[in-house]
Design a protein around this motif. Structure first.
Motif, PDB file in Angstrom:
ATOM      1  N   GLY A   1       0.794  -1.136   0.194  1.00 35.60           N
ATOM      2  CA  GLY A   1       0.034  -0.102   0.023  1.00 35.60           C
ATOM      3  C   GLY A   1       0.765   1.209   0.154  1.00 35.60           C
ATOM      4  N   ASP A   2       2.152   1.303   0.045  1.00 30.73           N
ATOM      5  CA  ASP A   2       2.964   2.356   0.279  1.00 30.73           C
ATOM      6  C   ASP A   2       3.567   2.543  -1.242  1.00 30.73           C
ATOM      7  OD1 ASP A   2       4.713   4.267   0.824  1.00 30.73           O
ATOM      8  OD2 ASP A   2       6.049   3.286   2.030  1.00 30.73           O
ATOM      9  N   PHE A   3       3.003   3.304  -1.862  1.00 33.48           N
ATOM     10  CA  PHE A   3       3.272   3.692  -3.304  1.00 33.48           C
ATOM     11  C   PHE A   3       2.697   4.723  -3.822  1.00 33.48           C
ATOM     12  CE2 PHE A   3      -0.360   0.971  -3.858  1.00 33.48           C
ATOM     13  CZ  PHE A   3      -0.974   1.611  -5.012  1.00 33.48           C
TER      14      PHE A   3
ATOM     15  N   SER B   1      -1.020 -18.275   0.617  1.00 30.93           N
ATOM     16  CA  SER B   1      -1.744 -19.211   0.157  1.00 30.93           C
ATOM     17  C   SER B   1      -1.939 -19.187  -1.399  1.00 30.93           C
ATOM     18  CB  SER B   1      -3.197 -19.451   0.873  1.00 30.93           C
ATOM     19  OG  SER B   1      -3.719 -18.114   0.871  1.00 30.93           O
ATOM     20  N   GLY B   2      -2.017 -20.140  -2.138  1.00 34.43           N
ATOM     21  CA  GLY B   2      -2.348 -20.065  -3.755  1.00 34.43           C
ATOM     22  C   GLY B   2      -3.714 -19.141  -4.079  1.00 34.43           C
ATOM     23  N   LEU B   3      -3.648 -18.650  -5.217  1.00 34.98           N
ATOM     24  CA  LEU B   3      -4.818 -18.106  -5.619  1.00 34.98           C
ATOM     25  C   LEU B   3      -5.800 -18.823  -5.895  1.00 34.98           C
ATOM     26  CD1 LEU B   3      -3.374 -15.189  -8.046  1.00 34.98           C
ATOM     27  CD2 LEU B   3      -4.152 -14.896  -5.748  1.00 34.98           C
ATOM     28  N   PRO B   4      -7.251 -18.344  -5.418  1.00 32.90           N
ATOM     29  CA  PRO B   4      -8.290 -19.418  -5.998  1.00 32.90           C
ATOM     30  C   PRO B   4      -8.213 -19.687  -7.439  1.00 32.90           C
ATOM     31  CG  PRO B   4      -9.252 -17.737  -4.414  1.00 32.90           C
ATOM     32  CD  PRO B   4      -7.745 -17.626  -4.710  1.00 32.90           C
ATOM     33  N   ARG B   5      -8.468 -20.875  -7.923  1.00 33.05           N
ATOM     34  CA  ARG B   5      -8.683 -21.232  -9.284  1.00 33.05           C
ATOM     35  C   ARG B   5      -9.711 -20.244 -10.028  1.00 33.05           C
ATOM     36  NH1 ARG B   5      -8.679 -26.988 -12.486  1.00 33.05           N
ATOM     37  NH2 ARG B   5      -8.916 -25.947 -14.752  1.00 33.05           N
ATOM     38  N   LYS B   6     -10.791 -20.058  -9.458  1.00 35.92           N
ATOM     39  CA  LYS B   6     -11.631 -19.222 -10.036  1.00 35.92           C
ATOM     40  C   LYS B   6     -11.463 -17.850 -10.181  1.00 35.92           C
ATOM     41  CE  LYS B   6     -16.508 -17.859  -9.365  1.00 35.92           C
ATOM     42  NZ  LYS B   6     -17.825 -17.920  -8.590  1.00 35.92           N
ATOM     43  N   LEU B   7     -10.726 -17.304  -9.192  1.00 34.38           N
ATOM     44  CA  LEU B   7      -9.965 -15.874  -9.448  1.00 34.38           C
ATOM     45  C   LEU B   7      -9.036 -15.987 -10.713  1.00 34.38           C
ATOM     46  CD1 LEU B   7      -9.796 -12.972  -8.698  1.00 34.38           C
ATOM     47  CD2 LEU B   7      -7.965 -13.909  -6.904  1.00 34.38           C
ATOM     48  N   VAL B   8      -8.296 -16.911 -10.775  1.00 33.40           N
ATOM     49  CA  VAL B   8      -7.113 -17.058 -11.816  1.00 33.40           C
ATOM     50  C   VAL B   8      -8.041 -17.254 -13.002  1.00 33.40           C
ATOM     51  CG1 VAL B   8      -5.203 -18.328 -12.748  1.00 33.40           C
ATOM     52  CG2 VAL B   8      -5.261 -17.819 -10.444  1.00 33.40           C
ATOM     53  N   ASP B   9      -8.770 -18.246 -13.380  1.00 30.72           N
ATOM     54  CA  ASP B   9      -9.845 -18.449 -14.405  1.00 30.72           C
ATOM     55  C   ASP B   9     -10.358 -17.111 -14.953  1.00 30.72           C
ATOM     56  OD1 ASP B   9      -8.811 -20.693 -14.563  1.00 30.72           O
ATOM     57  OD2 ASP B   9     -10.467 -21.886 -14.072  1.00 30.72           O
TER      58      ASP B   9
ATOM     59  N   GLN C   1       1.888 -12.111 -11.295  1.00 31.31           N
ATOM     60  CA  GLN C   1       1.788 -10.815 -11.002  1.00 31.31           C
ATOM     61  C   GLN C   1       1.131 -10.549  -9.633  1.00 31.31           C
ATOM     62  OE1 GLN C   1       2.249  -7.979 -13.221  1.00 31.31           O
ATOM     63  NE2 GLN C   1       3.498  -9.928 -14.149  1.00 31.31           N
ATOM     64  N   TRP C   2       0.616 -11.355  -8.955  1.00 29.18           N
ATOM     65  CA  TRP C   2      -0.095 -11.159  -7.692  1.00 29.18           C
ATOM     66  C   TRP C   2       1.080 -11.285  -6.596  1.00 29.18           C
ATOM     67  CZ3 TRP C   2      -2.773  -9.054  -4.366  1.00 29.18           C
ATOM     68  CH2 TRP C   2      -2.844  -9.512  -3.041  1.00 29.18           C
ATOM     69  N   ARG C   3       1.936 -12.404  -6.954  1.00 34.23           N
ATOM     70  CA  ARG C   3       3.201 -12.412  -5.901  1.00 34.23           C
ATOM     71  C   ARG C   3       4.066 -11.069  -6.004  1.00 34.23           C
ATOM     72  NH1 ARG C   3       3.110 -17.658  -8.014  1.00 34.23           N
ATOM     73  NH2 ARG C   3       4.985 -16.890  -9.332  1.00 34.23           N
ATOM     74  N   ALA C   4       4.243 -10.679  -7.137  1.00 34.23           N
ATOM     75  CA  ALA C   4       5.591  -9.656  -7.427  1.00 34.23           C
ATOM     76  C   ALA C   4       4.929  -8.130  -7.218  1.00 34.23           C
ATOM     77  CB  ALA C   4       6.008  -9.952  -8.868  1.00 34.23           C
ATOM     78  N   HIS C   5       3.477  -8.226  -7.734  1.00 34.91           N
ATOM     79  CA  HIS C   5       3.204  -6.734  -7.962  1.00 34.91           C
ATOM     80  C   HIS C   5       1.962  -6.612  -6.902  1.00 34.91           C
ATOM     81  CE1 HIS C   5       6.229  -6.045 -10.845  1.00 34.91           C
ATOM     82  NE2 HIS C   5       5.716  -6.937 -11.550  1.00 34.91           N
ATOM     83  N   GLY C   6       0.860  -7.426  -6.939  1.00 37.60           N
ATOM     84  CA  GLY C   6      -0.400  -7.438  -6.351  1.00 37.60           C
ATOM     85  C   GLY C   6      -0.008  -7.155  -4.946  1.00 37.60           C
ATOM     86  N   SER C   7       0.941  -7.892  -4.432  1.00 39.24           N
ATOM     87  CA  SER C   7       1.324  -7.897  -2.904  1.00 39.24           C
ATOM     88  C   SER C   7       1.551  -6.588  -2.472  1.00 39.24           C
ATOM     89  CB  SER C   7       2.108  -9.113  -2.619  1.00 39.24           C
ATOM     90  OG  SER C   7       3.412  -8.698  -3.423  1.00 39.24           O
ATOM     91  N   CYS C   8       1.956  -5.712  -3.248  1.00 42.32           N
ATOM     92  CA  CYS C   8       2.576  -4.178  -2.965  1.00 42.32           C
ATOM     93  C   CYS C   8       1.160  -3.364  -2.872  1.00 42.32           C
ATOM     94  CB  CYS C   8       3.466  -3.946  -3.630  1.00 42.32           C
ATOM     95  SG  CYS C   8       5.097  -4.920  -3.538  1.00 42.32           S
TER      96      CYS C   8
ATOM     97  N   ASP D   1      -6.443  -6.778  -1.258  1.00 39.87           N
ATOM     98  CA  ASP D   1      -6.594  -8.426  -1.313  1.00 39.87           C
ATOM     99  C   ASP D   1      -6.755  -8.765  -2.777  1.00 39.87           C
ATOM    100  OD1 ASP D   1      -8.869  -8.232  -2.286  1.00 39.87           O
ATOM    101  OD2 ASP D   1      -9.916  -8.834  -0.237  1.00 39.87           O
ATOM    102  N   ALA D   2      -6.249 -10.229  -3.107  1.00 38.40           N
ATOM    103  CA  ALA D   2      -6.189 -10.474  -4.362  1.00 38.40           C
ATOM    104  C   ALA D   2      -7.403 -10.311  -5.459  1.00 38.40           C
ATOM    105  CB  ALA D   2      -5.845 -11.879  -4.574  1.00 38.40           C
ATOM    106  N   ALA D   3      -8.545 -10.334  -4.821  1.00 35.98           N
ATOM    107  CA  ALA D   3      -9.880 -10.270  -5.625  1.00 35.98           C
ATOM    108  C   ALA D   3     -10.108  -8.662  -6.042  1.00 35.98           C
ATOM    109  CB  ALA D   3     -10.941 -10.527  -4.833  1.00 35.98           C
ATOM    110  N   ASP D   4      -9.826  -7.784  -5.008  1.00 39.28           N
ATOM    111  CA  ASP D   4      -9.744  -6.422  -5.224  1.00 39.28           C
ATOM    112  C   ASP D   4      -8.766  -5.850  -6.225  1.00 39.28           C
ATOM    113  OD1 ASP D   4     -12.018  -6.103  -3.978  1.00 39.28           O
ATOM    114  OD2 ASP D   4     -11.022  -5.505  -1.929  1.00 39.28           O
ATOM    115  N   PHE D   5      -7.449  -6.760  -6.030  1.00 41.13           N
ATOM    116  CA  PHE D   5      -6.302  -6.324  -7.193  1.00 41.13           C
ATOM    117  C   PHE D   5      -6.643  -6.287  -8.273  1.00 41.13           C
ATOM    118  CE2 PHE D   5      -2.559  -7.364  -9.268  1.00 41.13           C
ATOM    119  CZ  PHE D   5      -1.908  -6.207  -9.334  1.00 41.13           C
ATOM    120  N   PHE D   6      -7.282  -7.667  -8.738  1.00 43.75           N
ATOM    121  CA  PHE D   6      -7.672  -8.044 -10.126  1.00 43.75           C
ATOM    122  C   PHE D   6      -8.566  -7.399 -10.492  1.00 43.75           C
ATOM    123  CE2 PHE D   6      -4.524 -11.610  -8.923  1.00 43.75           C
ATOM    124  CZ  PHE D   6      -3.592 -11.402  -9.963  1.00 43.75           C
ATOM    125  N   ALA D   7      -9.553  -7.019  -9.779  1.00 37.58           N
ATOM    126  CA  ALA D   7     -10.865  -6.218 -10.105  1.00 37.58           C
ATOM    127  C   ALA D   7     -10.293  -4.846 -10.547  1.00 37.58           C
ATOM    128  CB  ALA D   7     -11.894  -5.923  -9.092  1.00 37.58           C
ATOM    129  N   LEU D   8      -9.140  -4.291  -9.938  1.00 38.31           N
ATOM    130  CA  LEU D   8      -8.636  -2.963 -10.245  1.00 38.31           C
ATOM    131  C   LEU D   8      -7.874  -3.063 -11.501  1.00 38.31           C
ATOM    132  CD1 LEU D   8      -8.389  -0.007  -9.266  1.00 38.31           C
ATOM    133  CD2 LEU D   8      -6.237  -0.648  -8.295  1.00 38.31           C
TER     134      LEU D   8
END
Length: 211
Positions: free
Chosen positions: A24-26, A82-90, A105-112, A116-123
């Motif tokens: 969140g610090d960027f 924990s791994g991303l839910p398959r439904k989210l990836v698909d 992309q979640w590990r390297a960038h979304g984590s920063c 959360d993963a669902a909101d990051f990929f929605a964004l």
């Protein structure tokens, strides 16, 4: 004591532990759009969805990257890995056609991002929806010769509010690889001096055709 001090002087000084990037610090985001035909020329058909599947891809989302004004955070500590839910990836494969890319992309960038993963990929999807791909780059049936400035100009014409200092073309020695567009945290176009400085400077490039 003098001898001991002399011995200690020859020892390496302890180093301070590295400070991890904070989620969140960027300052802003870069939406990176990859020209899929260039990627597939390099990877062949090893990436079966993007390069060997029934759907031909043109520009696809490489990632949405949190950035500092100089540099960028990576691999932030986002708690349990924990791994991303398959439904989210698909659910991202229509714009990011590689499960391994989505996870990376979640590990390297979304984590920063601080999301959360669902909101990051929605964004990420919202950022992609914000950018209109110029018509000339939607269906490219043969090799296209362009300059970086021509690619930038086409995106600027198609996207009101986007300026030259907010977009950069990435290339190898002869081909367009990516278009990188800088956005505020609420997905408005903005300038980004460091990203612009790293733009491709090759005068003439090719864009391999969409298969």
């Amino acid at each position: 004591m003098v001898v001991a001090a002399g011995l200690l002087a020859g020892l390496p000084l302890p180093t301070a532990p590295a400070i991890a990037d904070t989620p969140g610090d960027f300052d802003f985001y870069v939406l990176s759009l990859s020209w899929s035909p260039t990627y597939c020329q390099d990877r062949g058909r090893s990436d079966r969805i993007q390069c060997g599947g029934p759907r031909p891809f043109a520009f696809v989302v490489h990632g949405l990257w949190p950035q500092y004004e100089r540099g960028s955070p990576r691999n932030c500590d986002a708690g349990p890995r924990s791994g991303l839910p398959r439904k989210l990836v698909d659910g991202m494969l229509d714009i990011m056609p590689s499960p391994s890319l989505v996870r990376h992309q979640w590990r390297a960038h979304g984590s920063c991002s601080g999301l959360d993963a669902a909101d990051f990929f929605a964004l990420t999807r919202a950022a992609n929806d914000t950018v209109r791909i110029p018509d000339r780059f939607i269906d490219v049936p043969d090799y296209l010769t362009v300059s970086p400035s021509e690619v930038e100009a086409a995106f600027i014409a198609a996207n009101p509010g986007l300026r030259r200092d907010g977009i950069a073309v990435s290339c190898d020695s002869r081909r367009v690889k990516e278009v990188r567009i800088c956005m505020t945290r609420d997905l408005r176009f903005r300038a980004c001096a460091e990203v612009d400085r790293k733009a491709c400077r090759t005068n003439r490039l090719t864009m391999p055709p969409v298969r």
